[in-house]
Scaffold this motif. Structure first.
Motif, PDB file in Angstrom:
ATOM      1  N   THR A  45       0.708  -1.095  -0.080  1.00  0.00           N
ATOM      2  CA  THR A  45      -0.046  -0.029   0.110  1.00  0.00           C
ATOM      3  C   THR A  45       0.829   1.376  -0.111  1.00  0.00           C
ATOM      4  OG1 THR A  45      -0.038   0.236   2.365  1.00  0.00           O
ATOM      5  CG2 THR A  45      -1.904  -1.141   1.268  1.00  0.00           C
ATOM      6  N   GLY A  46       0.379   2.411  -0.894  1.00  0.00           N
ATOM      7  CA  GLY A  46       1.087   3.597  -0.683  1.00  0.00           C
ATOM      8  C   GLY A  46       2.308   3.575  -1.339  1.00  0.00           C
ATOM      9  N   GLY A  47       2.502   2.680  -2.228  1.00  0.00           N
ATOM     10  CA  GLY A  47       3.709   2.417  -3.142  1.00  0.00           C
ATOM     11  C   GLY A  47       4.618   1.862  -2.135  1.00  0.00           C
ATOM     12  N   GLY A  48       4.546   1.076  -0.943  1.00  0.00           N
ATOM     13  CA  GLY A  48       5.246   0.368  -0.140  1.00  0.00           C
ATOM     14  C   GLY A  48       5.685   1.308   1.046  1.00  0.00           C
ATOM     15  N   ARG A  49       4.880   2.560   1.101  1.00  0.00           N
ATOM     16  CA  ARG A  49       5.052   3.473   2.231  1.00  0.00           C
ATOM     17  C   ARG A  49       3.752   3.423   3.314  1.00  0.00           C
ATOM     18  NH1 ARG A  49       4.530   8.820  -0.007  1.00  0.00           N
ATOM     19  NH2 ARG A  49       5.628   9.696   1.747  1.00  0.00           N
ATOM     20  N   CYS A  50       2.877   3.014   3.107  1.00  0.00           N
ATOM     21  CA  CYS A  50       1.663   2.597   3.868  1.00  0.00           C
ATOM     22  C   CYS A  50       1.029   3.726   4.200  1.00  0.00           C
ATOM     23  CB  CYS A  50       2.213   1.713   4.879  1.00  0.00           C
ATOM     24  SG  CYS A  50       0.781   1.287   5.827  1.00  0.00           S
ATOM     25  N   ASN A  51       0.062   4.021   3.395  1.00  0.00           N
ATOM     26  CA  ASN A  51      -0.865   5.145   3.599  1.00  0.00           C
ATOM     27  C   ASN A  51      -1.977   4.721   4.637  1.00  0.00           C
ATOM     28  OD1 ASN A  51      -3.124   7.355   1.639  1.00  0.00           O
ATOM     29  ND2 ASN A  51      -2.306   7.516   3.653  1.00  0.00           N
ATOM     30  N   ILE A  52      -1.509   4.730   5.998  1.00  0.00           N
ATOM     31  CA  ILE A  52      -2.188   4.074   6.933  1.00  0.00           C
ATOM     32  C   ILE A  52      -3.769   4.495   7.281  1.00  0.00           C
ATOM     33  CG2 ILE A  52      -1.338   5.218   8.876  1.00  0.00           C
ATOM     34  CD1 ILE A  52      -1.238   2.694  10.293  1.00  0.00           C
ATOM     35  N   THR A  53      -4.087   5.772   6.866  1.00  0.00           N
ATOM     36  CA  THR A  53      -5.407   6.417   7.092  1.00  0.00           C
ATOM     37  C   THR A  53      -5.448   7.813   6.672  1.00  0.00           C
ATOM     38  OG1 THR A  53      -7.085   6.721   8.720  1.00  0.00           O
ATOM     39  CG2 THR A  53      -4.755   7.434   9.395  1.00  0.00           C
ATOM     40  N   ASN A  54      -6.590   8.299   6.579  1.00  0.00           N
ATOM     41  CA  ASN A  54      -6.892   9.794   6.190  1.00  0.00           C
ATOM     42  C   ASN A  54      -7.230  10.536   7.327  1.00  0.00           C
ATOM     43  OD1 ASN A  54      -8.619  11.951   5.021  1.00  0.00           O
ATOM     44  ND2 ASN A  54      -7.371  11.156   3.227  1.00  0.00           N
ATOM     45  N   SER A  55      -6.735  11.655   7.508  1.00  0.00           N
ATOM     46  CA  SER A  55      -6.688  12.395   8.723  1.00  0.00           C
ATOM     47  C   SER A  55      -8.097  13.360   8.944  1.00  0.00           C
ATOM     48  CB  SER A  55      -5.413  13.257   9.054  1.00  0.00           C
ATOM     49  OG  SER A  55      -5.416  14.377   8.335  1.00  0.00           O
ATOM     50  N   LYS A  56      -8.885  13.243   7.965  1.00  0.00           N
ATOM     51  CA  LYS A  56      -9.980  14.194   7.984  1.00  0.00           C
ATOM     52  C   LYS A  56     -10.759  13.737   9.333  1.00  0.00           C
ATOM     53  CE  LYS A  56     -11.035  14.573   3.014  1.00  0.00           C
ATOM     54  NZ  LYS A  56     -11.951  14.166   1.857  1.00  0.00           N
ATOM     55  N   PRO A  57     -11.519  14.986   9.850  1.00  0.00           N
ATOM     56  CA  PRO A  57     -12.466  14.464  11.133  1.00  0.00           C
ATOM     57  C   PRO A  57     -13.331  13.509  10.629  1.00  0.00           C
ATOM     58  CG  PRO A  57     -12.293  16.961  10.635  1.00  0.00           C
ATOM     59  CD  PRO A  57     -11.337  16.261   9.530  1.00  0.00           C
ATOM     60  N   ILE A  58     -13.980  12.623  11.534  1.00  0.00           N
ATOM     61  CA  ILE A  58     -14.714  11.622  11.465  1.00  0.00           C
ATOM     62  C   ILE A  58     -15.768  11.826  10.482  1.00  0.00           C
ATOM     63  CG2 ILE A  58     -16.244   9.744  12.378  1.00  0.00           C
ATOM     64  CD1 ILE A  58     -14.041   9.442  14.520  1.00  0.00           C
ATOM     65  N   LYS A  59     -16.480  12.972  10.772  1.00  0.00           N
ATOM     66  CA  LYS A  59     -17.692  13.161  10.074  1.00  0.00           C
ATOM     67  C   LYS A  59     -17.630  13.439   8.386  1.00  0.00           C
ATOM     68  CE  LYS A  59     -20.760  15.115  13.683  1.00  0.00           C
ATOM     69  NZ  LYS A  59     -21.447  16.181  14.211  1.00  0.00           N
TER      70      LYS A  59
END
Length: 401
Positions: A45-59
């Motif tokens: 994932t993430g080209g081997g860099r691991c884009n682990i999550t997205n930091s947007k507020p939950i809503k």
């Protein structure tokens, strides 16, 4: 026969997190993985860099998913703060990049996997164990008996990670249509001469749908975040099911607005003024104001305009053709680049799964997590967020006494 309280089938992000959460309340957890190692897809994932999550507020994060009502409970159970703290407690820090994407500071997905494996030290992990059957009384392969089972086998696309059609044969749960997701597009046009060129922050349209993002030209077609996000929309609007037919017929057109900051009227006005003020400027040089330099020759050849023509010598018909294509440069799409489909659209029907526990509404003590469910999101950390959050909720729920 070995007996366990909880068996987790599938050692991807969802399965690992499910086993970790389950082990908090149970000392009798087994994780079954058909590959010789865990987290194969996570490493990619993430080209081997691991884009682990997205930091947007939950809503706002939930608004990015068509299945947001189903995901709400799992996202609040394992928030981004709680997810990242699991790794930060083990010494791994994170950085935020554009589009709210979160990566480990080391930029190595292997560091994320290493910590997950540390949390799994109290879990019995069985490698090279392909689950081929689960009986009604929860006997797996006639070898393992479990009180509760969590299925986290993933989808059937991205075969390099071990995903395949067998992932859906372990349960009699109703399934929605299975389709390609986050997949590059193959074009009728030969793009080999511009392979590697990126168009930044353009608007890509398909029918009434529009996506803003980068487009990367490959030797066989189009990719990049904007394209693969649009591919979800295209796939969802097509009628096909990979469980029945792996060759969906495609004959569609997409268009790219190469100058989204200008309307057609603005472009015409600017071109008219510049033709008077800069009449001797060659068209190919003038277009550097709007287009990536290395893309200009291909663009002009495709719309049959001579880049050596001076602005003042371009006739009205050519001018209109130029402006029309700057605002709507079209590509005929002939296929998905199927082997590179990063997620599976479709899966276990959410109508038959309790979103507050991830437990089947049909079979008691059977749980689901991750991509095997009819859940998917855009690129940018959204799909790993699904995997970790639903896996965590499924593990907690199964671990309750």
């Amino acid at each position: 026969m070995e007996e366990y309280e909880i068996a987790v089938v599938g050692g991807g992000p969802a399965g690992m997190m499910a086993a970790i959460a389950a082990s908090q309340n149970s000392s009798s957890v087994v994780l079954l993985e058909k590959n010789q190692s865990l987290g194969r897809k996570l490493l990619m994932t993430g080209g081997g860099r691991c884009n682990i999550t997205n930091s947007k507020p939950i809503k706002k994060l939930l608004d990015s998913y068509s299945q947001k009502n189903f995901l709400k409970h799992s996202f609040y159970t394992l928030t981004n703060e709680k997810l990242l703290s699991l790794f930060e407690d083990k010494g791994l820090s994170f950085i935020e990049e554009d589009e709210n994407r979160i990566f480990p500071e080391t930029e190595k997905s292997s560091d994320v996997l290493k910590i997950l494996l540390e949390y799994l030290e109290d879990v019995n992990v069985k490698y090279n164990f392909e689950v081929t059957s689960i009986s009604e009384d929860f006997v797996i392969n006639n070898e393992i008996k479990a009180d509760k089972i969590i299925i986290a086998t993933g989808g059937m696309t991205y075969p390099q990670t071990g995903c395949n059609i067998k992932n859906y044969s372990l349960t009699s749960q109703p399934l929605t249509d299975i389709k390609y997701g986050l997949v590059p597009l193959i074009t009728k046009k030969d793009l080999s001469q511009i392979a590697g060129i990126t168009l930044y922050d353009v608007v890509i349209s398909y029918n009434k749908y529009k996506v803003i993002g980068n487009v990367l030209f490959s030797h066989v077609g189009l990719t990049g975040p904007g394209i693969i996000n649009l591919s979800n929309i295209i796939s969802e609007n097509m009628t096909y099911n990979l469980l029945e037919d792996d060759n969906p017929e495609m004959n569609i057109e997409i268009a790219i607005d190469l100058c989204p900051d200008f309307s057609r009227e603005n472009l015409l006005e600017k071109f008219t003024i510049d033709s008077q003020k800069k009449g001797k400027t060659l068209l190919k040089n003038y277009l550097k104001l709007f287009l990536t330099n290395s893309f200009i020759d291909f663009f002009l050849d495709d719309i049959d305009l001579d880049g050596q023509t001076q602005l003042s010598r371009i006739n009205k018909k050519s001018k209109n053709r130029l402006i029309e294509n700057l605002k709507r440069f079209t590509f005929e799409i002939t296929d998905f680049n199927k082997d590179l489909s990063k997620v599976t659209i479709g899966g276990v029907d959410l109508a038959d799964v309790n979103p507050k526990t991830m437990q089947s509404a049909i079979v008691p003590n059977l749980y689901f997590a991750g991509e095997v469910l009819d859940l998917h999101g855009p690129t940018g950390g959204y799909n790993l967020k699904i995997a970790f959050s639903t896996g965590y909720l499924a593990g907690l729920s199964a671990g309750e006494k």
